[in-house]
Design a protein around this motif. Structure first.
Motif, mmCIF file in Angstrom:
data_model
loop_
_atom_site.group_PDB
_atom_site.id
_atom_site.type_symbol
_atom_site.label_atom_id
_atom_site.label_comp_id
_atom_site.label_asym_id
_atom_site.label_seq_id
_atom_site.Cartn_x
_atom_site.Cartn_y
_atom_site.Cartn_z
ATOM 1 N N GLU A 83 0.800 -1.117 -0.049
ATOM 2 C CA GLU A 83 0.102 0.093 -0.038
ATOM 3 C C GLU A 83 0.632 1.377 -0.055
ATOM 4 O O GLU A 83 0.353 2.308 -0.254
ATOM 5 C CB GLU A 83 -0.988 0.085 1.254
ATOM 6 N N GLU A 91 -4.086 5.843 -1.686
ATOM 7 C CA GLU A 91 -4.146 4.826 -0.637
ATOM 8 C C GLU A 91 -5.107 5.404 0.449
ATOM 9 O O GLU A 91 -5.929 4.635 1.037
ATOM 10 C CB GLU A 91 -2.847 4.243 -0.455
ATOM 11 N N ALA A 95 -8.682 3.958 1.814
ATOM 12 C CA ALA A 95 -8.864 3.783 3.017
ATOM 13 C C ALA A 95 -10.149 4.405 3.985
ATOM 14 O O ALA A 95 -10.891 3.914 4.259
ATOM 15 C CB ALA A 95 -7.549 4.137 3.947
ATOM 16 N N ILE A 103 -5.587 2.270 8.497
ATOM 17 C CA ILE A 103 -4.538 2.202 7.854
ATOM 18 C C ILE A 103 -3.461 1.475 8.617
ATOM 19 O O ILE A 103 -3.578 1.755 9.759
ATOM 20 C CB ILE A 103 -4.108 3.633 7.501
ATOM 21 N N VAL A 107 2.403 1.319 7.982
ATOM 22 C CA VAL A 107 2.842 2.469 6.826
ATOM 23 C C VAL A 107 3.562 3.435 7.251
ATOM 24 O O VAL A 107 4.104 3.966 6.297
ATOM 25 C CB VAL A 107 1.385 2.845 6.532
ATOM 26 N N LYS A 111 6.616 3.971 4.835
ATOM 27 C CA LYS A 111 6.368 4.863 3.837
ATOM 28 C C LYS A 111 7.736 5.581 4.153
ATOM 29 O O LYS A 111 8.273 6.143 2.918
ATOM 30 C CB LYS A 111 5.230 5.549 4.013
ATOM 31 N N GLN A 133 0.246 10.367 3.513
ATOM 32 C CA GLN A 133 -0.043 9.120 4.067
ATOM 33 C C GLN A 133 0.554 8.760 5.416
ATOM 34 O O GLN A 133 0.168 8.097 6.187
ATOM 35 C CB GLN A 133 0.736 7.968 2.857
ATOM 36 N N SER A 137 -1.682 8.048 8.520
ATOM 37 C CA SER A 137 -1.238 6.762 9.153
ATOM 38 C C SER A 137 -1.183 6.953 10.684
ATOM 39 O O SER A 137 -1.705 6.342 11.504
ATOM 40 C CB SER A 137 -0.146 6.219 8.604
ATOM 41 N N SER A 326 7.913 4.383 -4.532
ATOM 42 C CA SER A 326 6.876 5.107 -3.289
ATOM 43 C C SER A 326 7.543 6.785 -3.470
ATOM 44 O O SER A 326 8.661 7.035 -3.253
ATOM 45 C CB SER A 326 7.294 4.687 -2.167
ATOM 46 N N TYR A 418 -4.478 10.752 -9.167
ATOM 47 C CA TYR A 418 -4.970 9.998 -8.006
ATOM 48 C C TYR A 418 -6.110 8.872 -8.282
ATOM 49 O O TYR A 418 -6.186 8.077 -8.030
ATOM 50 C CB TYR A 418 -5.169 10.633 -6.643
ATOM 51 N N LEU A 422 -6.359 4.672 -8.874
ATOM 52 C CA LEU A 422 -7.469 3.978 -7.996
ATOM 53 C C LEU A 422 -8.495 3.134 -9.394
ATOM 54 O O LEU A 422 -8.628 2.008 -9.018
ATOM 55 C CB LEU A 422 -8.292 4.661 -7.232
ATOM 56 N N LYS A 425 -6.926 0.124 -10.368
ATOM 57 C CA LYS A 425 -6.916 -0.957 -9.611
ATOM 58 C C LYS A 425 -8.501 -1.649 -9.346
ATOM 59 O O LYS A 425 -8.614 -2.414 -8.485
ATOM 60 C CB LYS A 425 -6.279 -0.497 -8.387
#
Length: 588
Positions: A83, A91, A95, A103, A107, A111, A133, A137, A326, A418, A422, A425
């Motif tokens: 993730e 992500e 979430a 989350i 992470v 991350k 993120q 998190s 990432s 963004y 998604l 996916k």
């Protein structure tokens, strides 16, 4: 009627939670930035800043470090924490929409380590998305630790995201609007105040560590003549097209790697190969690129220089994000916008040499327009640039450039970078949360099981008799084995009966039915049915058995879907008076 005041703790607790999350997210941003600087000093011994340290290294070292970073981080992204791959913002959106803000705890550290390592090695990714993120998190983990409910958890995720962005740019307004525009949060006035508090707290924490933490030394912006706005409008249109090109290259590479079955743990190293090669010729495009942006804002870049760096950065960023590294897209968007604006400034000065047009002014506006195009968040883009300059005169040119940029992207593509990730996916998040709620509701719980089924051999006389005695305006037609082969509605029958001439008594339901039909399955969610109803003029959909996709077990009516949705909303937002303000009493 007399209303009881809400308990003091119900007011203070969310505010205290926002302050704690804002402080922790601010510290997370500080730690993340320190981790990047530590990695730069580790990978590139020397002094004078990243580019200077990079250029002091040998050719072999400059090429090998990005590849080595990809080889180290690739397995972490693929096997340990998938993730954290990519910008991080999608992500967080998923979430909030699908997991009520849950989350995983890992992470935050994963991350931080992965993105800091990649940025320090020179990979062309941003640090803003990862900080979003990381902050989210932290908020989610804190709520999970104290076993708080989904509403508090979602608010905590939003607070962490706002504080992260605010700490990065020292821009609390931009952090707040980022959450409102991008994370698709169900916003209420009380929620907004908590998010603002978290953003301000994160900003104050970052200023305690970076008292001179201005990212860019931006020039004083001056709008010389209203006619200049036409140039900014064209700049906005070009920024929208450049945003589309960035998305096409990024996701095109991602699909190509999947098509040729490159292992997920290896693909970041391939992106490192591109970065290692580009860095040998254009080190300015490596990393977040803020030093290069500052150079554009402080002096006039030649048209050719800006064009070459724009193309090199475009290739570098799409290679990094597309290969699954990432890292964020915000900083690369600022870089690309600055280069595009510098090109426009040079071109405008060439056409009107007697005017005081500066390429640095166009670079500033181009930065905002590019961010607006990639994120489809114009207010966030405008406020980010405004809070970097604190110059009110730049607002109007930013508005003139940002709006055309998002119109181009909306018209030609429809989604932000963004949202596009998604969608690839299989996750569709519609602005406004309708799809988020419908996605949790299964068709089997809302379909009608007492639907009317007819045999394809049902005669016209029998069919008319069924219509007179049925409350349903539609029928599903089965073959001799009980499998669905078509549907028949009153509208279809009315069209047939209105034809001139005598009616053939041998006509059966099979002759009148529609064979090309859309269906859904029991375990599908209401979002899928909603899109079918939205794109077609259906009043109902046959629901097929999960065990036998040819056999219908009921029907889903459009009115039932809307009723179910409204009841779901009411259940979520209605609380008995005693739960919030105590019982209501008549004061007679």
């Amino acid at each position: 009627m007399k209303h009881r005041k809400p308990a003091l703790r119900t007011i203070l607790f969310p505010l205290l939670l926002a302050v704690v999350i804002g402080g922790l997210a601010g510290l997370g941003a500080v730690f993340f930035r320190w981790l990047i600087e530590f990695g730069i000093d580790l990978f590139w011994p020397g002094s004078g800043g990243f580019i200077s340290q990079y250029e002091q290294a040998s050719v072999f070292w400059r090429f090998g470090i990005p590849v080595l970073a990809g080889l180290i981080i690739g397995p972490l992204l693929h096997f340990v924490a998938p993730e954290i791959r990519g910008p991080g913002v999608p992500e967080v959106m998923a979430a909030l929409a699908q997991r009520d803000g849950i989350i995983r705890h890992r992470v935050t550290l994963a991350k931080s380590f992965a993105t800091a390592t990649l940025i320090a090695s020179g990979c062309s990714v941003g640090r803003e998305g990862p900080i979003v993120q990381i902050g989210s998190s932290i908020g989610s983990s804190l709520c999970q630790l104290f076993r708080l409910g989904p509403d508090n958890r979602k608010l905590a995720v939003a607070c962490g995201a706002a504080a992260g962005i605010a700490a990065t740019f020292q821009a609390p307004m931009a952090g707040t609007l980022f959450v409102v525009e991008i994370l698709l949060f169900d916003l209420e006035v009380t929620s907004l105040s908590n998010i603002v508090i978290a953003a301000v707290t994160g900003t104050m924490v970052s200023r305690a560590f970076w008292y001179d933490g201005i990212l860019f030394q931006a020039p004083q912006f001056v709008l010389g003549h209203p006619a200049e706005l036409l140039i900014y409008l064209v700049l906005g249109l070009m920024a929208g097209l450049l945003s589309l090109l960035l998305m096409a290259m990024t996701f095109g590479l991602s699909r190509s790697l999947d098509r040729i079955h490159v292992p997920g743990w290896l693909s970041p190293a391939l992106g490192g190969v591109v970065i290692g090669t580009l860095g040998l010729y254009y080190p300015q495009v490596l990393g977040v690129g803020y030093d290069t942006i500052t150079g554009v804002l402080q002096g006039d870049f030649l048209f050719s220089t800006a064009l070459v760096l724009l193309l090199a950065k475009l290739l570098a960023t799409s290679s990094c994000i597309g290969s699954g590294m990432s890292g964020g897209i915000f900083a690369p968007s600022l870089f690309l916008g600055a280069m595009l604006g510098a090109m426009f400034g040079n071109f405008a000065h060439l056409i009107w040499p007697d005017t005081a047009l500066l390429s640095s002014h166009f670079a500033l506006v181009g930065m905002g327009a590019m961010v607006a195009g990639t994120t489809l968040a114009p207010i966030t883009a405008i406020l980010t640039i405004f809070e970097l300059t604190y110059n009110y005169e730049i607002i109007l040119p930013l508005m003139v450039a940002c709006i055309p940029s998002i119109i181009v992207v909306r018209y030609l593509h429809g989604f932000s970078i963004y949202e596009t990730k998604l969608l690839l996916k299989g996750i569709r998040i519609v602005r406004g949360h309708d799809a988020n709620r419908l996605r949790t509701m299964k068709i089997r719980d809302y379909m009608s099981k007492d639907s009317t089924f007819l045999s394809q051999e049902t005669s016209l006389t029998q069919l008319l008799d069924k219509i007179l005695n049925s409350s349903f305006p539609h029928f599903m037609i089965n073959d001799n084995t009980g499998n669905l082969i078509g549907i028949l509605t009153l509208r279809d029958l009315r069209t047939f009966l209105n034809k001139p001439g005598p009616t053939d008594p041998s006509i059966t339901a099979g002759d009148l039915m529609i064979r090309d039909i859309a269906t859904v399955r029991e375990n599908d969610n209401l979002e899928e049915a909603f899109h079918l109803f939205s794109n077609h003029h259906f009043s109902f959909l046959p629901v097929m058995s999960e065990s036998n996709p040819h056999r219908a077990v009921g029907s889903l009516k459009k009115d039932d879907l809307l009723t179910a949705y409204n009841q779901h909303i009411l259940k979520d937002h209605y609380h008995p008076p005693s739960a919030l303000i105590g019982p209501i009493r008549d004061n007679k």
